[in-house]
Scaffold this motif. Structure first.
Motif, mmCIF file in Angstrom:
data_model
loop_
_atom_site.group_PDB
_atom_site.id
_atom_site.type_symbol
_atom_site.label_atom_id
_atom_site.label_comp_id
_atom_site.label_asym_id
_atom_site.label_seq_id
_atom_site.Cartn_x
_atom_site.Cartn_y
_atom_site.Cartn_z
ATOM 1 N N MET A 138 28.556 64.353 50.647
ATOM 2 C CA MET A 138 29.059 63.601 51.806
ATOM 3 C C MET A 138 29.363 62.149 51.415
ATOM 4 N N ASP A 139 30.520 61.663 51.813
ATOM 5 C CA ASP A 139 30.925 60.287 51.505
ATOM 6 C C ASP A 139 30.266 59.333 52.509
ATOM 7 N N LEU A 140 29.345 58.504 51.991
ATOM 8 C CA LEU A 140 28.610 57.609 52.897
ATOM 9 C C LEU A 140 29.325 56.269 53.127
ATOM 10 N N SER A 141 30.466 56.065 52.446
ATOM 11 C CA SER A 141 31.115 54.744 52.566
ATOM 12 C C SER A 141 31.489 54.378 54.012
ATOM 13 N N PRO A 142 31.919 55.352 54.869
ATOM 14 C CA PRO A 142 32.202 54.951 56.264
ATOM 15 C C PRO A 142 30.967 54.405 56.990
ATOM 16 N N ILE A 143 29.771 54.948 56.657
ATOM 17 C CA ILE A 143 28.533 54.470 57.297
ATOM 18 C C ILE A 143 28.244 53.036 56.840
ATOM 19 N N TRP A 144 28.316 52.800 55.512
ATOM 20 C CA TRP A 144 28.052 51.440 55.011
ATOM 21 C C TRP A 144 29.061 50.448 55.572
ATOM 22 N N LEU A 145 30.333 50.883 55.630
ATOM 23 C CA LEU A 145 31.385 50.005 56.164
ATOM 24 C C LEU A 145 31.113 49.663 57.629
ATOM 25 N N THR A 146 30.653 50.657 58.381
ATOM 26 C CA THR A 146 30.340 50.449 59.803
ATOM 27 C C THR A 146 29.195 49.450 59.952
ATOM 28 N N LEU A 147 28.140 49.636 59.131
ATOM 29 C CA LEU A 147 26.987 48.734 59.224
ATOM 30 C C LEU A 147 27.380 47.315 58.809
ATOM 31 N N LYS A 148 28.230 47.215 57.779
ATOM 32 C CA LYS A 148 28.707 45.904 57.324
ATOM 33 C C LYS A 148 29.514 45.224 58.432
ATOM 34 N N LEU A 149 30.414 45.996 59.040
ATOM 35 C CA LEU A 149 31.254 45.458 60.118
ATOM 36 C C LEU A 149 30.391 45.000 61.294
ATOM 37 N N ALA A 150 29.422 45.841 61.684
ATOM 38 C CA ALA A 150 28.569 45.500 62.834
ATOM 39 C C ALA A 150 27.719 44.277 62.519
ATOM 40 N N GLY A 151 27.215 44.194 61.288
ATOM 41 C CA GLY A 151 26.378 43.056 60.886
ATOM 42 C C GLY A 151 27.158 41.757 60.921
ATOM 43 N N SER B 123 30.934 67.679 58.191
ATOM 44 C CA SER B 123 30.970 66.225 57.934
ATOM 45 C C SER B 123 30.969 65.445 59.244
ATOM 46 N N ALA B 124 31.759 65.924 60.212
ATOM 47 C CA ALA B 124 31.811 65.245 61.523
ATOM 48 C C ALA B 124 30.411 65.181 62.128
ATOM 49 N N ASN B 125 29.684 66.291 61.996
ATOM 50 C CA ASN B 125 28.327 66.334 62.543
ATOM 51 C C ASN B 125 27.407 65.368 61.805
ATOM 52 N N ASN B 126 27.533 65.290 60.478
ATOM 53 C CA ASN B 126 26.681 64.370 59.701
ATOM 54 C C ASN B 126 26.904 62.919 60.132
ATOM 55 N N TYR B 127 28.162 62.523 60.194
ATOM 56 C CA TYR B 127 28.469 61.144 60.619
ATOM 57 C C TYR B 127 27.970 60.886 62.037
ATOM 58 N N SER B 128 28.209 61.851 62.915
ATOM 59 C CA SER B 128 27.819 61.683 64.324
ATOM 60 C C SER B 128 26.309 61.543 64.442
ATOM 61 N N LEU B 129 25.593 62.395 63.693
ATOM 62 C CA LEU B 129 24.133 62.385 63.777
ATOM 63 C C LEU B 129 23.572 61.049 63.282
ATOM 64 N N ILE B 130 24.152 60.521 62.206
ATOM 65 C CA ILE B 130 23.679 59.235 61.669
ATOM 66 C C ILE B 130 23.939 58.124 62.702
ATOM 67 N N THR C 258 39.023 50.373 55.932
ATOM 68 C CA THR C 258 38.978 50.360 57.407
ATOM 69 C C THR C 258 38.454 51.673 57.997
ATOM 70 N N ARG C 259 38.121 52.648 57.145
ATOM 71 C CA ARG C 259 37.630 53.912 57.714
ATOM 72 C C ARG C 259 36.135 53.798 58.042
ATOM 73 N N VAL C 260 35.862 53.394 59.291
ATOM 74 C CA VAL C 260 34.464 53.280 59.727
ATOM 75 C C VAL C 260 33.983 54.657 60.188
ATOM 76 N N ALA C 261 32.707 54.776 60.545
ATOM 77 C CA ALA C 261 32.106 56.088 60.832
ATOM 78 C C ALA C 261 32.802 56.818 61.989
ATOM 79 N N SER C 262 33.131 56.056 63.057
ATOM 80 C CA SER C 262 33.750 56.723 64.220
ATOM 81 C C SER C 262 35.116 57.317 63.834
ATOM 82 N N ILE C 263 35.845 56.623 62.960
ATOM 83 C CA ILE C 263 37.137 57.132 62.494
ATOM 84 C C ILE C 263 36.909 58.360 61.594
ATOM 85 N N ALA C 264 35.844 58.270 60.772
ATOM 86 C CA ALA C 264 35.535 59.383 59.863
ATOM 87 C C ALA C 264 35.209 60.656 60.661
ATOM 88 N N VAL C 265 34.534 60.496 61.808
ATOM 89 C CA VAL C 265 34.227 61.657 62.668
ATOM 90 C C VAL C 265 35.538 62.284 63.143
#
Lengths: 205, 223
Positions: free
Chosen positions: B1-14, B191-198, B173-180
């Protein structure tokens, strides 16, 4: 000497009214102010502290103009160095007793003396919510004195303090105010409590 | 699973939340003091993202920062900065989009403090800034924390604005919500479920943390 000649519009229970005051306060005097509720006593104290602005008039303290409506002079509250005891105390909920005084002054000896004066030396680490009404009121008085003001404005400063403590505090305050040559103006609903202490009075109608 | 959308989302939110603390809190303070028609208009503009469809906001930002004309062209020509389809564009859009979540609670909390607190501080010779920093802000801690967490959580959940101005560029620019959304489009439900669950877990923990903190604060006030 403090010369006050002001007019201030006030919205009251019975529509708009105008407070008009023309009075001289002698340096070092203790003046009691009394009158019915809503007559503008608190507003008058706030005008002197520049917490609210009058429409007309002048306030001259020791030869220095604090306020002049015509000349548009208005010395801000921060520069007037007045001590103010608020009716509802206005203590800072985030600060302990000691921090209240440290916020106002860095003079450690003065803080110690004030804590002894207000009998709060054993409650230094307490925040206002853990103090009784009387203790809160005493802290409000100490905080107002902490900046060594030349003018002390007190709005119902003894209303929550029990009679024994009040007599002791007033006696000690009286000595301190004389020693520091502080001019004091006190609003009171119970002017008799200031008999023997106040040297002047001002009645609001 | 590609975790980069999660890290990008956390970076953006931070980054967005940090900027909102710096910009939004003093702004809320300014709005809380006095009333004027000008302030009402400004407050209405800040509140608009609450009621506007995110795609509308995203559309106007896309137009405004298009490198072909106007501000976007000037920014690209003068400073070599491009807001469209870039991470800085996502940050700008997120700050605008989450602004009401920071400004609203902080402004209300400041307005509920008695005016005499600031007045007492002024009589002690303290400036407006010292009063704000030492007296007002510490006494709205629960509301401030709620605003910070809401802004962070709201940025985590952005979709429409982000898609419009950022598109779907992996690692940029691919954040988690876009990845879902992207995973579902590709019928990759795992994958959609993994991103959503996180995303669900992070936001759930944040909201619980705010409730626990506020309850603890309320208890400590009751002694």
């Amino acid at each position: 000497m403090i010369n006050v000649t002001i007019e201030k519009k006030l919205k009251g229970y019975h529509g708009q009214q105008v407070i008009k005051v023309d009075h001289q306060f002698t340096a070092g005097s203790v003046t009691k102010i009394y009158g019915p509720s809503g007559s503008g006593k608190t507003t008058f104290l706030k005008v002197i502290a520049s917490l609210t602005k009058p429409e007309k008039g002048r306030i001259v303290v020791g030869g220095i103009t604090w306020f002049d409506a015509e000349q548009k002079i208005d010395v801000p509250t921060q520069k007037r160095n007045v001590g103010f005891v608020f009716q509802q105390y206005a203590l800072f909920p985030n600060m302990t007793v000691r921090q209240h005084l440290e916020y106002a002054t860095t003079d450690e000896l003065w803080i110690k003396r004030l804590l002894l004066l207000g009998k709060l030396d054993t409650l230094q680490t307490h925040k206002p919510e853990y103090l009784s009404g009387g203790q809160q009121q005493r802290l409000a008085i100490l905080r107002a004195l902490a900046t060594r003001p030349k003018l002390l404005l007190m709005d119902e400063p003894f209303s929550a303090i029990d009679p024994k403590m009040k007599a002791e505090l007033m006696a000690e305050l009286s000595v301190l105010l004389k020693e520091m040559e502080i001019t004091t103006i006190i609003v009171s609903h119970n002017p008799q409590e200031l008999d023997g202490w106040a040297t002047d009075e001002l009645v609001f109608e | 699973m590609d975790l980069s959308p999660i890290w990008l989302t956390l970076k953006l939110a931070g980054i967005t939340t940090a900027l909102l603390i710096v910009i939004g809190v003093p702004f809320a303070w300014w709005l809380s003091r006095g009333k004027s028609f000008f302030k009402i208009i400004i407050e209405a503009i800040i509140t608009m993202p609450l009621v506007l469809p995110p795609s509308v906001l995203g559309f106007y930002l896309l137009l405004a920062f298009s490198p072909q004309h106007g501000i976007g062209k000037w920014l690209r020509d003068s400073f070599d900065v491009q807001f469209v389809f870039s991470f800085q564009g996502l940050v700008l859009a997120s700050v605008i989009y989450s602004m009401p979540f920071m400004v609203g609670p902080v402004k209300s909390a400041l307005q509920q403090l008695p005016a005499s607190l600031a007045e007492a501080s002024y009589t002690l010779g303290k400036s407006q800034w010292q009063t704000f920093k030492s007296v007002l802000l510490p006494n709205i801690k629960p509301s401030l924390l709620t605003a910070i967490v809401l802004s962070f959580a709201h940025t985590l959940g952005e979709f429409g604005v982000v898609l419009m101005i950022g598109g779907n560029i992996p690692g940029v620019t691919r954040v988690a919500s876009i990845a879902v959304y992207d995973s579902v489009e590709k019928m990759d439900y795992a994958s959609a479920n993994n991103y959503s669950l996180i995303l669900f877990s992070i936001t759930f923990v944040l909201v619980i943390a705010v409730f626990v903190f506020n309850k603890y604060q309320a208890k400590s006030h009751l002694g």
